[in-house]
Write a protein that holds these residues in place. Structure first.
Motif, mmCIF file in Angstrom:
data_model
loop_
_atom_site.group_PDB
_atom_site.id
_atom_site.type_symbol
_atom_site.label_atom_id
_atom_site.label_comp_id
_atom_site.label_asym_id
_atom_site.label_seq_id
_atom_site.Cartn_x
_atom_site.Cartn_y
_atom_site.Cartn_z
ATOM 1 N N LEU A 123 -11.746 -5.856 -2.141
ATOM 2 C CA LEU A 123 -10.589 -6.176 -2.972
ATOM 3 C C LEU A 123 -9.407 -6.473 -2.057
ATOM 4 O O LEU A 123 -9.049 -5.653 -1.207
ATOM 5 C CB LEU A 123 -10.252 -5.006 -3.895
ATOM 6 N N VAL A 124 -8.818 -7.657 -2.225
ATOM 7 C CA VAL A 124 -7.709 -8.082 -1.370
ATOM 8 C C VAL A 124 -6.481 -8.343 -2.231
ATOM 9 O O VAL A 124 -6.540 -9.081 -3.219
ATOM 10 C CB VAL A 124 -8.060 -9.362 -0.583
ATOM 11 N N ASN A 125 -5.358 -7.717 -1.855
ATOM 12 C CA ASN A 125 -4.064 -7.990 -2.479
ATOM 13 C C ASN A 125 -3.164 -8.654 -1.449
ATOM 14 O O ASN A 125 -2.974 -8.131 -0.347
ATOM 15 C CB ASN A 125 -3.406 -6.694 -2.958
ATOM 16 N N VAL A 126 -2.600 -9.806 -1.817
ATOM 17 C CA VAL A 126 -1.680 -10.531 -0.944
ATOM 18 C C VAL A 126 -0.262 -10.330 -1.471
ATOM 19 O O VAL A 126 -0.002 -10.511 -2.665
ATOM 20 C CB VAL A 126 -2.014 -12.036 -0.900
ATOM 21 N N LEU A 127 0.662 -9.947 -0.561
ATOM 22 C CA LEU A 127 2.046 -9.661 -0.953
ATOM 23 C C LEU A 127 3.014 -10.486 -0.130
ATOM 24 O O LEU A 127 2.685 -10.989 0.944
ATOM 25 C CB LEU A 127 2.343 -8.170 -0.786
ATOM 26 N N THR A 128 4.228 -10.613 -0.628
ATOM 27 C CA THR A 128 5.265 -11.298 0.124
ATOM 28 C C THR A 128 5.816 -10.367 1.202
ATOM 29 O O THR A 128 5.742 -9.147 1.081
ATOM 30 C CB THR A 128 6.412 -11.738 -0.797
ATOM 31 N N CYS A 129 6.374 -10.964 2.247
ATOM 32 C CA CYS A 129 6.902 -10.163 3.350
ATOM 33 C C CYS A 129 8.218 -9.483 2.982
ATOM 34 O O CYS A 129 8.411 -8.300 3.238
ATOM 35 C CB CYS A 129 7.121 -11.051 4.580
ATOM 36 N N GLY A 130 9.128 -10.214 2.363
ATOM 37 C CA GLY A 130 10.474 -9.686 2.159
ATOM 38 C C GLY A 130 10.549 -8.506 1.217
ATOM 39 O O GLY A 130 11.154 -7.484 1.535
ATOM 40 N N ASP A 131 9.920 -8.615 0.055
ATOM 41 C CA ASP A 131 10.041 -7.556 -0.954
ATOM 42 C C ASP A 131 8.702 -7.009 -1.415
ATOM 43 O O ASP A 131 8.645 -6.254 -2.382
ATOM 44 C CB ASP A 131 10.838 -8.058 -2.168
ATOM 45 N N ALA A 132 7.604 -7.382 -0.744
ATOM 46 C CA ALA A 132 6.270 -6.846 -1.051
ATOM 47 C C ALA A 132 5.869 -7.059 -2.505
ATOM 48 O O ALA A 132 5.312 -6.176 -3.144
ATOM 49 C CB ALA A 132 6.199 -5.372 -0.678
ATOM 50 N N VAL A 133 6.140 -8.224 -3.032
ATOM 51 C CA VAL A 133 5.702 -8.571 -4.380
ATOM 52 C C VAL A 133 4.278 -9.111 -4.298
ATOM 53 O O VAL A 133 3.968 -9.981 -3.484
ATOM 54 C CB VAL A 133 6.629 -9.635 -5.003
ATOM 55 N N GLY A 134 3.390 -8.587 -5.146
ATOM 56 C CA GLY A 134 2.018 -9.065 -5.166
ATOM 57 C C GLY A 134 1.926 -10.459 -5.744
ATOM 58 O O GLY A 134 2.337 -10.698 -6.873
ATOM 59 N N VAL A 135 1.384 -11.405 -4.956
ATOM 60 C CA VAL A 135 1.289 -12.791 -5.412
ATOM 61 C C VAL A 135 -0.147 -13.213 -5.686
ATOM 62 O O VAL A 135 -0.381 -14.268 -6.290
ATOM 63 C CB VAL A 135 1.925 -13.754 -4.389
ATOM 64 N N GLY A 136 -1.113 -12.414 -5.250
ATOM 65 C CA GLY A 136 -2.499 -12.776 -5.485
ATOM 66 C C GLY A 136 -3.435 -11.593 -5.301
ATOM 67 O O GLY A 136 -3.230 -10.775 -4.402
ATOM 68 N N THR A 137 -4.430 -11.495 -6.170
ATOM 69 C CA THR A 137 -5.438 -10.438 -6.110
ATOM 70 C C THR A 137 -6.814 -11.085 -6.192
ATOM 71 O O THR A 137 -7.043 -11.929 -7.065
ATOM 72 C CB THR A 137 -5.253 -9.448 -7.268
ATOM 73 N N TYR A 138 -7.723 -10.659 -5.297
ATOM 74 C CA TYR A 138 -9.044 -11.290 -5.232
ATOM 75 C C TYR A 138 -10.125 -10.236 -4.992
ATOM 76 O O TYR A 138 -9.900 -9.266 -4.277
ATOM 77 C CB TYR A 138 -9.087 -12.330 -4.106
ATOM 78 N N VAL A 139 -11.290 -10.465 -5.604
ATOM 79 C CA VAL A 139 -12.454 -9.616 -5.364
ATOM 80 C C VAL A 139 -13.542 -10.484 -4.748
ATOM 81 O O VAL A 139 -13.858 -11.569 -5.273
ATOM 82 C CB VAL A 139 -12.974 -8.970 -6.654
ATOM 83 N N TYR A 140 -14.115 -9.999 -3.634
ATOM 84 C CA TYR A 140 -15.182 -10.712 -2.948
ATOM 85 C C TYR A 140 -16.456 -9.869 -2.971
ATOM 86 O O TYR A 140 -16.431 -8.684 -2.635
ATOM 87 C CB TYR A 140 -14.781 -11.024 -1.508
ATOM 88 N N ARG A 141 -17.547 -10.523 -3.350
ATOM 89 C CA ARG A 141 -18.860 -9.886 -3.409
ATOM 90 C C ARG A 141 -19.719 -10.451 -2.287
ATOM 91 O O ARG A 141 -19.804 -11.679 -2.105
ATOM 92 C CB ARG A 141 -19.495 -10.169 -4.769
ATOM 93 N N GLU A 142 -20.364 -9.574 -1.538
ATOM 94 C CA GLU A 142 -21.183 -10.024 -0.423
ATOM 95 C C GLU A 142 -22.491 -10.617 -0.936
ATOM 96 O O GLU A 142 -23.194 -10.009 -1.741
ATOM 97 C CB GLU A 142 -21.480 -8.868 0.536
ATOM 98 N N GLU A 143 -22.796 -11.820 -0.479
ATOM 99 C CA GLU A 143 -24.037 -12.500 -0.814
ATOM 100 C C GLU A 143 -24.630 -13.031 0.479
ATOM 101 O O GLU A 143 -24.141 -14.012 1.033
ATOM 102 C CB GLU A 143 -23.792 -13.652 -1.794
ATOM 103 N N GLY A 144 -25.678 -12.377 0.973
ATOM 104 C CA GLY A 144 -26.252 -12.784 2.244
ATOM 105 C C GLY A 144 -25.278 -12.521 3.365
ATOM 106 O O GLY A 144 -24.787 -11.403 3.546
ATOM 107 N N ASP A 145 -24.945 -13.574 4.121
ATOM 108 C CA ASP A 145 -24.010 -13.411 5.228
ATOM 109 C C ASP A 145 -22.634 -13.975 4.889
ATOM 110 O O ASP A 145 -21.826 -14.265 5.780
ATOM 111 C CB ASP A 145 -24.545 -14.097 6.493
ATOM 112 N N ALA A 146 -22.329 -14.148 3.611
ATOM 113 C CA ALA A 146 -21.039 -14.688 3.181
ATOM 114 C C ALA A 146 -20.494 -13.851 2.033
ATOM 115 O O ALA A 146 -21.181 -12.994 1.473
ATOM 116 C CB ALA A 146 -21.189 -16.145 2.749
ATOM 117 N N TYR A 147 -19.220 -14.105 1.700
ATOM 118 C CA TYR A 147 -18.567 -13.414 0.587
ATOM 119 C C TYR A 147 -18.214 -14.425 -0.496
ATOM 120 O O TYR A 147 -17.682 -15.495 -0.212
ATOM 121 C CB TYR A 147 -17.309 -12.693 1.056
#
Length: 226
Positions: A123-147
């Protein structure tokens, strides 16, 4: 600004999202965070956020049925590279994904069982630098040697966490003139993996009190009797 805390009662528990975000913003300014200048989440996690160093690749989304075997421990991934190489991530989020202090990024990474696979999900949350506002949330599932990207939410401010096998996404709501540190309310949505995809289980809406920190009302003193 981490959000986020589904299934927990409103009140101070809901305030944890807001408090954690403010704390992380301070860490960003000081540049002392060892795991990136992103904010920390709130609520129960299968494993807390961690900025990882191993390399993982992004691939197209795929659907597969959960397996009954226990998941193995997580292989740490390079979350920044994972997001930047992912065609499912918007250009706007990729523009926000830049170093905040030195080579430190505002990215939170959590590992846990969400999709029933043989390995823990990322689970990855991406935030802004200045005020730490969450701009994107992503879930990655492993499949073989990739996500594989199996979930994304890019309507800021947004933050997600893993809570006992569920994906809990918090979206803070701001009214006009609300400061970044003081949203008026939030929507908390719980998703569960079923039939190869995340489906919404339930949601709650929490209104924050505006009485905290408000100036006390002055009570006029009674006039003396004549």
């Amino acid at each position: 600004m981490r959000g986020l805390t589904i299934g927990r009662p409103p009140g101070e528990a809901r305030r944890s999202v807001q408090a954690a975000s403010t704390a992380v913003a301070v860490f960003v300014a000081l540049g002392v965070s060892l795991s990136g200048c992103g904010a920390g989440g709130t609520g129960a996690r299968d494993e807390g956020p961690a900025h990882a160093d191993a390399v993982g690749g992004a691939a197209a989304v795929s659907s597969s049925s959960p397996t009954a075997s226990p998941s193995r421990g997580p292989d740490r991934v390079d979350a920044v590279r994972l997001v930047k190489d992912d065609p499912e991530v918007s250009a706007e989020v990729k523009r926000e994904l830049k170093p905040c202090v030195g080579d430190q990024y505002a990215v939170d990474v959590s590992y846990g069982q969400l999709t029933g696979g043989s390995a823990e999900d990322v689970l990855v949350n991406v935030l802004t630098c200045g005020d730490a506002v969450g701009v994107g949330t992503y879930v990655y599932r492993e499949e073989g040697d990739a996500y594989q990207n199996v979930f994304k939410a890019e309507e800021p401010p947004v933050y997600a966490e893993i809570d006992r096998g569920d994906l809990v996404v918090t979206k803070q709501v701001y009214e006009k003139d609300d400061p970044v540190s003081g949203p008026s309310s939030d929507n908390v949505i719980t998703y569960r993996w079923a039939a190869g995809r995340f489906t919404e289980e339930y949601r709650t809406h929490n209104d924050y009190s505006n009485a905290v920190g408000a100036a006390p009302t002055e009570v006029p003193e009674p006039e003396p009797d004549s």
